[in-house]
Write an enzyme that holds these catalytic residues in place. Structure first.
Site, PDB file in Angstrom:
ATOM      1  CG  HIS A  78      -2.048  -1.040   1.011  1.00 52.51           C
ATOM      2  ND1 HIS A  78      -3.323  -0.728   0.632  1.00 52.51           N
ATOM      3  CD2 HIS A  78      -1.999  -2.392   1.115  1.00 52.51           C
ATOM      4  CE1 HIS A  78      -4.035  -1.848   0.517  1.00 52.51           C
ATOM      5  NE2 HIS A  78      -3.262  -2.869   0.812  1.00 52.51           N
ATOM      6  CG  HIS A 141      -4.785  -4.826   8.003  1.00 51.33           C
ATOM      7  ND1 HIS A 141      -5.175  -6.046   7.524  1.00 51.33           N
ATOM      8  CD2 HIS A 141      -3.780  -4.404   7.182  1.00 51.33           C
ATOM      9  CE1 HIS A 141      -4.429  -6.347   6.467  1.00 51.33           C
ATOM     10  NE2 HIS A 141      -3.574  -5.376   6.245  1.00 51.33           N
ATOM     11  CG  ASP A 163      -5.279  -4.701   2.854  1.00 53.01           C
ATOM     12  OD1 ASP A 163      -6.027  -4.697   1.858  1.00 53.01           O
ATOM     13  OD2 ASP A 163      -4.069  -4.993   2.792  1.00 53.01           O
ATOM     14  CG  ASP A 195      -9.358  -6.888   2.178  1.00 51.24           C
ATOM     15  OD1 ASP A 195      -8.875  -7.458   1.183  1.00 51.24           O
ATOM     16  OD2 ASP A 195      -8.887  -7.006   3.336  1.00 51.24           O
ATOM     17  CB  VAL A 365      -5.024 -14.680  13.476  1.00 50.64           C
ATOM     18  CG1 VAL A 365      -5.337 -15.670  14.576  1.00 50.64           C
ATOM     19  CG2 VAL A 365      -4.486 -13.373  14.047  1.00 50.64           C
ATOM     20  CG  HIS A 368      -6.536  -9.693   4.489  1.00 52.29           C
ATOM     21  ND1 HIS A 368      -6.637  -8.489   3.846  1.00 52.29           N
ATOM     22  CD2 HIS A 368      -5.213  -9.993   4.512  1.00 52.29           C
ATOM     23  CE1 HIS A 368      -5.432  -8.081   3.472  1.00 52.29           C
ATOM     24  NE2 HIS A 368      -4.543  -8.982   3.873  1.00 52.29           N
ATOM     25  CG  ASP A 443      16.930  -5.816 -12.667  1.00 49.35           C
ATOM     26  OD1 ASP A 443      17.540  -6.070 -11.599  1.00 49.35           O
ATOM     27  OD2 ASP A 443      17.204  -6.380 -13.738  1.00 49.35           O
TER      28      ASP A 443
END
EC number: 3.1.-.-
Lengths: 555, 555
Positions: A78, A141, A163, A195, A365, A368, A443
């Protein structure tokens, strides 16, 4: 002629039909703002690529319209692309304290933190971005300080969940602000963007707090060192390790660059709390007895260069795994990482450690929401239109089905793709047109300079290696004056394949002879005749297709 | 001096501390035989490799002792390496009918079926291999006709489970012969070697029959075509698809080379039964209405070249996925294949198909025993010694722990590694020495000709590509008469990097000038000076490390 009605445009430039690089543009008339700007991991066929960031051509082309960037939480997918984007785009970035703290550190690494206007907000704050009012709503979250957004636009309110999961007993702070979401729902919400990551999981996602209970049980029975690997950004998880360590009187040492960085930011900002003197330097661990130590480390995905992987393989400078060490991998494998994690687990077992990993205990856990939570949010918001966000196509599709079962008509649900434009009015929504969108590959220092041809060549080279054939030809006469010389890499051992190499030379000579009638300086025809002859010969002989590079030097 | 007591030697040459290429040698005095001889999938760092087979140097070196090869079932990881091994080793191969039927087909593909002595056995048969008596015991697994072995040796009986689960309601034939295993246990078993694949799973593995029940439910509600992907070798699974198709009046078409091959063998040998006229050619599917069709296909692991993957991407010649098609992926992902499967599922959804896959329904069960089944077998056999087999180190270790909890002393449990030799007498067991063992890589027609250097080069090339620098030098004077010419692949687009290429040429020239004082024909020094200079420059400039190949031609 009636004036054309203005419309709200929403344009995902990433995070739709893919995992990661979440970014969405909101646009109305002369105003535009951006929600999130993350990275994605390179796919398996993107050989040598470090990162993937979204193509933001559409945003930079509309620079003068962009009122700001809003970030929902501090995860890489994000915020990770912001350092690349903010080099060209001088707009304020809004987010909560921890989110911007993590971003700032990133910007510093890229040497641009001085030039960026970071503006801290709190949950319930509302900011103005042109004609938009963006309201931050407390959420929960797997990282602290995450928010959902209510975006108040001239045509109605859009709720973007970011999220989230619904954790009624979060580790710090308050639960998700369901009351505000319900209030918005009662007032009327035009569109919900929700989400989809865990839409395949039935039931509810467990509270982060359950992990702490498992930690306490494990700590209670442990007699030697405890080494815990988790995601660096999961500050709540780390806090729970700290809490268990306090209870069972152990010191904490931290390992791995990203873990150290995040812990520093989180402690400075008050999101990670531990008593004075509890945190010790990794260099000091030998001064404490094993049963008084916890080491928190990166490497929960088995990343080959991570601290945990190096401990497992015996390459870590500071930590040697010894029999009796208890290693807890407090994470789930991200799809694609199963084998690297498995390798680390095997190596740890071989060194005599006890290893607690996925499915053996409640040591992780998800962050989401599962199906029942998604239904709850939908039912509170009761939107007119629905767009499932954050997920591969199958997740979006199943989220669409789920909402359809809750009574939303199919024609009000939109499965988007990156670059697609959805236009909304007070009472309509339709997909209309598209803008530039895609992947930009990072890269090394290069951003976007590696494209399909380079990747195709890397793939080709990775499968069967290459053969270089060099010949020097006298320009005037066309006579070969040196070579053919053969160099091979990644194909066969040259030393063990002398016959093959001799054959290659002979075939090259024959191919050259065949060309004698052609224009003597038509190097490109000569090269392609050599390449074709060798390709057929080598495939026949080895069933391999090395890259063949004929080089003709003219003197 | 007392004559040295003869010992039973057991030597795993594969399948220990790794998944796949299962093979074990049993040796006593002048007699030797081999159990299974399978392939493994190449690991992620074995770029371009097709297959991995065991190093059988120890067996070929003892050729005159080898009395035969015994195969437990027809899976690739148990029979797949035989075509390579049997080219040099002329010994009889013993197995059940389906197992040898599948092997024979393989040998035909390799053109050596005429030269191999295949001997069919039935469960309960006992064969003599030198001083060994090998007894075949009916077992159950995810392929028909699998067996466990009781190996009666001069020092006692060894039970080798092969791959197994305990299925009380198998699709055809009888359940595992637990009575015989109990009888052996009562008589006394020296050593148990037991399948560790699913040791991490608590409880029992469900019966294959439960999948058939799910199929019936799905077929009952389906209104369009049904396409089912599963492992070609899972004849029982295919039989259950056929049974459901019979019940709901659908024709069967088969897709994918290995599926067609296995079905042919299984039908010929009576392991797969369907009514006359039920099987139709894939070319004929357009002649039947959608609701009368089932297509069985390969590709349950998302393999990019498989029939299902080609259907999903729209590249299949015979089957176009259309909205309404119901696709069932009746398999679990083999670790490492999660992403390819996910891609296929997404593509199928995009084409409008409904897709039923892992965790959404009981459409797959494992072929391997879970913890309670492993305990049952151990408790029936009550062996003196125990070796966990078939698994990565963590599986072997956990199987050892499990048996330890059942009361076996740790010193009687041996976690082996490939090449390690365990020596047994009536009342003792110890690991003593080792023999040659390892991986032989198959790449195209080459068996064992790709080693670490070639793989290292492929890896290097795959990450950052290469640059070739060619210079032609006049031998007498040391003057450059042509070049430097630069060729680059997999590094940067040459056309978009003209400045960089010019810089590379300039640095090459400078490096050559620096060498002028050295012996003028010392090409290797010159090359390494060029290589070093370019390596530093390119890393500084791009943070990439392409392979650098300087070539000097002398005229």
């Amino acid at each position: 002629m009636a004036k054309k009605k203005k419309k709200l445009k929403i344009i995902p430039l990433g995070g739709m039909g893919e995992i990661g690089k979440n970014i969405t543009v909101f646009e109305y008339d002369e105003d535009m703002f951006v929600v999130d700007c993350g990275v994605a991991f390179p796919e398996d066929d993107m050989l040598g690529i470090d990162l993937v960031i979204p193509d933001v051509t559409y945003i930079t082309k509309n620079y003068e319209k962009v009122r700001g960037i809003v970030v929902t939480h501090g995860h890489e997918d994000h915020i990770g692309a912001l350092p690349y984007i903010l080099k060209d785009l001088k707009v304020p970035v809004y987010g909560t304290r921890l989110t911007l703290g993590l971003l700032e550190q990133k910007l510093e690494e890229h040497g641009i933190s001085k030039n960026v206007d970071l503006r801290v907000v709190k949950p319930s704050d509302v900011i103005n971005l042109g004609c938009f009012k963006v309201e931050f709503i407390r959420s929960t979250h797997s990282i602290a300080d995450s928010v959902a957004l209510a975006i108040h636009t001239p045509v109605g309110t859009v709720v973007h969940t970011g999220d989230f999961k619904i954790d009624y007993t979060p580790i710090e702070g308050q639960p998700m602000d369901l009351a505000r979401l319900a209030e918005l729902g009662n007032k009327g919400v035009l569109l919900l963007m929700s989400d989809s990551t865990n839409v395949e999981r039935p039931g509810y996602t467990m509270s982060e707090r359950t992990v702490g209970e498992t930690f306490e049980e494990i700590f209670m029975n442990a007699r030697k060192r405890i080494i815990i690997a988790t995601f660096a950004s999961n500050v709540h998880r780390i806090q729970q390790v700290v809490n268990a360590a306090i209870k069972f009187n152990r010191k904490i040492a931290i390992c791995g660059r990203s873990m150290i960085n995040v812990a520093k930011v989180a402690m400075n900002l008050g999101y990670l709390n531990m008593p004075e003197g509890m945190l010790i330097d990794i260099d000091q661990i030998s001064k404490y007895p094993d049963e008084r130590l916890v080491i928190i480390t990166t490497g929960s995905q088995g990343e080959p260069m991570s601290a945990l992987a190096r401990m497992a393989s015996g390459d870590h400078k500071k930590v040697d795994i010894v029999p009796g060490d208890l290693v807890i991998i407090s994470a789930s494998p991200i799809p694609g990482n199963e084998k690297t994690i498995s390798k680390v687990v095997n190596d740890l077992f071989r060194k005599g450690a006890e290893v607690i990993y996925e499915s053996l205990a409640d040591i992780h856990v998800s962050g989401h929401a599962s199906q029942e939570e998604l239904k709850l949010i939908y039912s509170l918001i009761k939107p007119k239109f629905f767009i499932p966000v954050h997920g591969e196509f199958r997740h979006l599709k199943r989220h669409a089905n789920l909402v359809n079962e809750l009574g939303m008509p199919s024609e009000n649900i939109f499965i988007m793709d990156i670059g697609k434009v959805i236009e909304l009015t007070e009472d309509s929504a339709r997909i209309n047109g598209s803008v530039t969108a895609g992947k930009v590959l990072v890269d090394g220092l290069g951003v976007g300079d590696v494209g399909n041809i380079v990747l195709r060549d890397r793939k080709h080279l990775s499968q069967d290696g290459l053969i270089v054939i060099v010949i020097t030809i006298e320009g005037d006469t066309g006579n070969v004056v040196a070579g053919p010389d053969i160099i091979s890499r990644g194909f066969v051992y040259v030393r063990e394949s002398e016959d093959l190499i001799e054959e290659i030379k002979e075939i090259t000579r024959q191919a050259l002879q065949k060309c004698e009638n052609k224009r003597k300086n038509d190097w490109s025809t000569k090269k392609s005749i050599i390449r074709d002859a060798l390709r057929d010969y080598l495939y026949e002989k080895t069933k391999r297709r090395p890259m063949i590079l004929p080089i003709i030097m003219e003197v």
